[in-house]
Write a protein that holds these residues in place. Sequence first.
Motif, PDB file in Angstrom:
ATOM      1  N   ASN A 374       0.824  -1.210   0.000  1.00  0.00           N
ATOM      2  CA  ASN A 374       0.000   0.000   0.000  1.00  0.00           C
ATOM      3  C   ASN A 374       0.859   1.261   0.000  1.00  0.00           C
ATOM      4  OD1 ASN A 374      -3.187  -0.398   0.381  1.00  0.00           O
ATOM      5  ND2 ASN A 374      -2.113  -2.164   1.213  1.00  0.00           N
ATOM      6  N   TYR A 375       2.041   1.204   0.601  1.00  0.00           N
ATOM      7  CA  TYR A 375       2.976   2.332   0.491  1.00  0.00           C
ATOM      8  C   TYR A 375       3.374   2.532  -0.965  1.00  0.00           C
ATOM      9  CZ  TYR A 375       7.383   4.899   0.623  1.00  0.00           C
ATOM     10  OH  TYR A 375       8.386   5.809   0.363  1.00  0.00           O
ATOM     11  N   ALA A 376       3.655   1.430  -1.654  1.00  0.00           N
ATOM     12  CA  ALA A 376       4.025   1.504  -3.076  1.00  0.00           C
ATOM     13  C   ALA A 376       2.888   2.094  -3.903  1.00  0.00           C
ATOM     14  CB  ALA A 376       4.400   0.113  -3.597  1.00  0.00           C
ATOM     15  N   MET A 377       1.664   1.672  -3.645  1.00  0.00           N
ATOM     16  CA  MET A 377       0.522   2.203  -4.398  1.00  0.00           C
ATOM     17  C   MET A 377       0.366   3.711  -4.179  1.00  0.00           C
ATOM     18  SD  MET A 377      -2.510  -0.672  -4.333  1.00  0.00           S
ATOM     19  CE  MET A 377      -2.348  -1.174  -2.626  1.00  0.00           C
ATOM     20  N   ARG A 378       0.470   4.137  -2.931  1.00  0.00           N
ATOM     21  CA  ARG A 378       0.333   5.574  -2.635  1.00  0.00           C
ATOM     22  C   ARG A 378       1.423   6.381  -3.318  1.00  0.00           C
ATOM     23  NH1 ARG A 378      -0.519   3.625   2.568  1.00  0.00           N
ATOM     24  NH2 ARG A 378       1.545   4.354   3.237  1.00  0.00           N
ATOM     25  N   LEU A 379       2.650   5.872  -3.299  1.00  0.00           N
ATOM     26  CA  LEU A 379       3.784   6.583  -3.892  1.00  0.00           C
ATOM     27  C   LEU A 379       3.649   6.668  -5.412  1.00  0.00           C
ATOM     28  CD1 LEU A 379       6.440   7.924  -2.979  1.00  0.00           C
ATOM     29  CD2 LEU A 379       7.588   5.744  -3.402  1.00  0.00           C
ATOM     30  N   LEU A 380       3.298   5.550  -6.050  1.00  0.00           N
ATOM     31  CA  LEU A 380       3.204   5.515  -7.511  1.00  0.00           C
ATOM     32  C   LEU A 380       2.009   6.316  -8.019  1.00  0.00           C
ATOM     33  CD1 LEU A 380       4.051   1.746  -8.156  1.00  0.00           C
ATOM     34  CD2 LEU A 380       5.568   3.706  -8.404  1.00  0.00           C
ATOM     35  N   SER A 381       0.952   6.399  -7.204  1.00  0.00           N
ATOM     36  CA  SER A 381      -0.228   7.153  -7.641  1.00  0.00           C
ATOM     37  C   SER A 381       0.042   8.654  -7.718  1.00  0.00           C
ATOM     38  CB  SER A 381      -1.404   6.887  -6.688  1.00  0.00           C
ATOM     39  OG  SER A 381      -1.116   7.380  -5.392  1.00  0.00           O
ATOM     40  N   LYS A 382       1.148   9.110  -7.127  1.00  0.00           N
ATOM     41  CA  LYS A 382       1.506  10.537  -7.186  1.00  0.00           C
ATOM     42  C   LYS A 382       2.181  10.911  -8.508  1.00  0.00           C
ATOM     43  CE  LYS A 382       2.135  10.816  -2.152  1.00  0.00           C
ATOM     44  NZ  LYS A 382       3.112  11.024  -1.048  1.00  0.00           N
ATOM     45  N   ILE A 383       2.551   9.911  -9.303  1.00  0.00           N
ATOM     46  CA  ILE A 383       3.208  10.188 -10.591  1.00  0.00           C
ATOM     47  C   ILE A 383       2.131  10.545 -11.608  1.00  0.00           C
ATOM     48  CG2 ILE A 383       4.654   9.238 -12.428  1.00  0.00           C
ATOM     49  CD1 ILE A 383       5.833   7.318 -10.347  1.00  0.00           C
ATOM     50  N   ASN A 384       2.235  11.718 -12.214  1.00  0.00           N
ATOM     51  CA  ASN A 384       1.231  12.189 -13.163  1.00  0.00           C
ATOM     52  C   ASN A 384       1.058  11.217 -14.322  1.00  0.00           C
ATOM     53  OD1 ASN A 384       0.660  14.541 -11.780  1.00  0.00           O
ATOM     54  ND2 ASN A 384       2.268  15.728 -12.812  1.00  0.00           N
ATOM     55  N   VAL A 422      15.884  -2.294 -12.462  1.00  0.00           N
ATOM     56  CA  VAL A 422      14.636  -2.654 -11.779  1.00  0.00           C
ATOM     57  C   VAL A 422      13.855  -3.612 -12.668  1.00  0.00           C
ATOM     58  CG1 VAL A 422      12.441  -1.801 -10.849  1.00  0.00           C
ATOM     59  CG2 VAL A 422      14.522  -0.419 -10.594  1.00  0.00           C
ATOM     60  N   HIS A 423      13.304  -4.663 -12.066  1.00  0.00           N
ATOM     61  CA  HIS A 423      12.456  -5.589 -12.824  1.00  0.00           C
ATOM     62  C   HIS A 423      11.006  -5.201 -12.579  1.00  0.00           C
ATOM     63  CE1 HIS A 423      10.655  -9.078 -14.572  1.00  0.00           C
ATOM     64  NE2 HIS A 423      11.819  -9.675 -14.781  1.00  0.00           N
ATOM     65  N   SER A 448      12.371  -3.342   0.332  1.00  0.00           N
ATOM     66  CA  SER A 448      12.614  -2.279   1.310  1.00  0.00           C
ATOM     67  C   SER A 448      12.005  -0.968   0.814  1.00  0.00           C
ATOM     68  CB  SER A 448      14.117  -2.091   1.512  1.00  0.00           C
ATOM     69  OG  SER A 448      14.707  -1.590   0.309  1.00  0.00           O
ATOM     70  N   LYS A 449      11.967   0.012   1.690  1.00  0.00           N
ATOM     71  CA  LYS A 449      11.503   1.348   1.296  1.00  0.00           C
ATOM     72  C   LYS A 449      12.380   1.881   0.168  1.00  0.00           C
ATOM     73  CE  LYS A 449      10.534   5.985   3.118  1.00  0.00           C
ATOM     74  NZ  LYS A 449      11.387   6.728   2.144  1.00  0.00           N
ATOM     75  N   GLY A 450      13.680   1.590   0.252  1.00  0.00           N
ATOM     76  CA  GLY A 450      14.589   2.039  -0.802  1.00  0.00           C
ATOM     77  C   GLY A 450      14.270   1.408  -2.149  1.00  0.00           C
ATOM     78  N   ASP A 451      13.902   0.112  -2.147  1.00  0.00           N
ATOM     79  CA  ASP A 451      13.537  -0.568  -3.396  1.00  0.00           C
ATOM     80  C   ASP A 451      12.305   0.084  -4.021  1.00  0.00           C
ATOM     81  OD1 ASP A 451      15.573  -2.461  -3.110  1.00  0.00           O
ATOM     82  OD2 ASP A 451      14.288  -3.844  -1.994  1.00  0.00           O
ATOM     83  N   ILE A 452      11.302   0.361  -3.177  1.00  0.00           N
ATOM     84  CA  ILE A 452      10.053   0.950  -3.673  1.00  0.00           C
ATOM     85  C   ILE A 452      10.291   2.375  -4.155  1.00  0.00           C
ATOM     86  CG2 ILE A 452       7.696   1.595  -3.034  1.00  0.00           C
ATOM     87  CD1 ILE A 452       7.857  -0.718  -0.921  1.00  0.00           C
ATOM     88  N   ASP A 453      11.111   3.114  -3.420  1.00  0.00           N
ATOM     89  CA  ASP A 453      11.442   4.482  -3.848  1.00  0.00           C
ATOM     90  C   ASP A 453      12.187   4.467  -5.181  1.00  0.00           C
ATOM     91  OD1 ASP A 453      10.269   5.392  -1.546  1.00  0.00           O
ATOM     92  OD2 ASP A 453      12.156   5.765  -0.470  1.00  0.00           O
TER      93      ASP A 453
END
Length: 466
Positions: A374-384, A422-423, A448-453
């Motif tokens: 869910n952190y990944a979804m929230r982060l990626l949803s911010k990309i226009n 990244v795969h 990790s958070k770093g991988d998702i970032d």
Amino acid sequence: MKRKSHPYIPNSSAEIKQTLMREIGIKSIEELYADIPEKYFLRKPLNLPAEGLSEFEVKRRIETLLSKNKTCEDMPIFLGAGCWPHYVPAAVKEITQRSEFLTSYTPYQPEISQGMLQALFEYQSMICELTAMDVANCSMYDWASALGEAARMASRVTKRNEILVPKISHPERKATLQTYTEPAGISVKEIAYNPETGQLDLNDLENKISDKTAAIYIENPSYLGFIEEDVDEIGSLAHKHGALFIVGVDPTSLGILKPPGEYGADIVVGEAQPLGNPMNFGGPLLGIFACRDDLSLIRQMPGRIIGMTTTLDGSRQGFCMVLQTREQHIRREKATSNICSNEALCAVASAVYMALLGPKGLRELGETIMYRANYAMRLLSKINGLKVPIFKSVHFKEFTLNFDDVGLSVKEVNERLLKMGVHGGKDISKEFPEFGETALYCVTEIHSKGDIDLLAESLEKIVQKG
């Protein structure tokens, strides 16, 4: 002089081949492949070297080829879709590599197989606890084969010949299901989904269920990662019409989600690969199969079941295979299934993994996976321009990512991600054309958070360049 056989292929001489073909009633080898569609036939010779190589040369050649492979240790991998990247504790590998487990075969002789039998009994017991079911077998080949067997079992039990499945199901599982059901005269019908949420369309289900329906099948979480919310209603609808309720699960979700046995499942299938088995470039996998305590179901179960008993004098506890009259080594073509050597070592690995984590560890695992996904979804949803996910539902560890608004194909995005270390996720645009250019991404405890970032930063750069 008669031509000699190949030293390692004793049936390779023409005379022996002719004798074999005559005995089984065929005139050519090609007749053995009559059921395989012609489009899959190789119409050209294999590109093999004319001369053999030495052992050293073969070793070097194979190592050179293998060096091209990338693993989870080389780059973050966000690919799941049925075979997921999870951490395998060192203790799992250590125990499964012991010779008494590694070399064990079917434990037909319990007096010399107590170790393997007890390990498989413990696996079954923990699968029952995890799924809230009463009886489990000691594994199938994978989720897909477990589903196929469950459909045939439901048909035998109910004397009906129709299975209802969600349109949003794993396409390869559905293909395997068709392979299992078609020879048995069982039809498979798809149930529509809510276009906003992806949830099973209950109105369509009510319209399609009938007195021909042997079972309703759902996947929870679904193939696209969202959690099915109407499980109680679906189960009640199945039972109201005299059908069985089959639920497919990802077991890592059961540390935090209600187990299927608590919402009316009659049969539970799933994939136990995440429980202590590596991805192994796609296999071997490990099929879960369990049912409730009903002898009409238990006696129709496929595969081996290990039971606990005592010695004749009652002084010692022991383990043995039970209800063997269901199986093909006794009933041959009348057996409930033709599954033979199954994934016993993979089941032992899962037993060790579940014992190591315990209930508290499995809950923490599920919470960690869901939080990071869910952190990944929230982060990626911010990309226009990116739509993450495409359905308005709660997701567990997988989610969809759509690229239509940025004018990029999933193939192009994945190729660029690989160059950036990244795969990406699985391209599902051909499986579900109605979703456009959409990929299925997976996030687990190893990300990790770093991988998702890094994934988010890489995707943002790709979208900005267009």
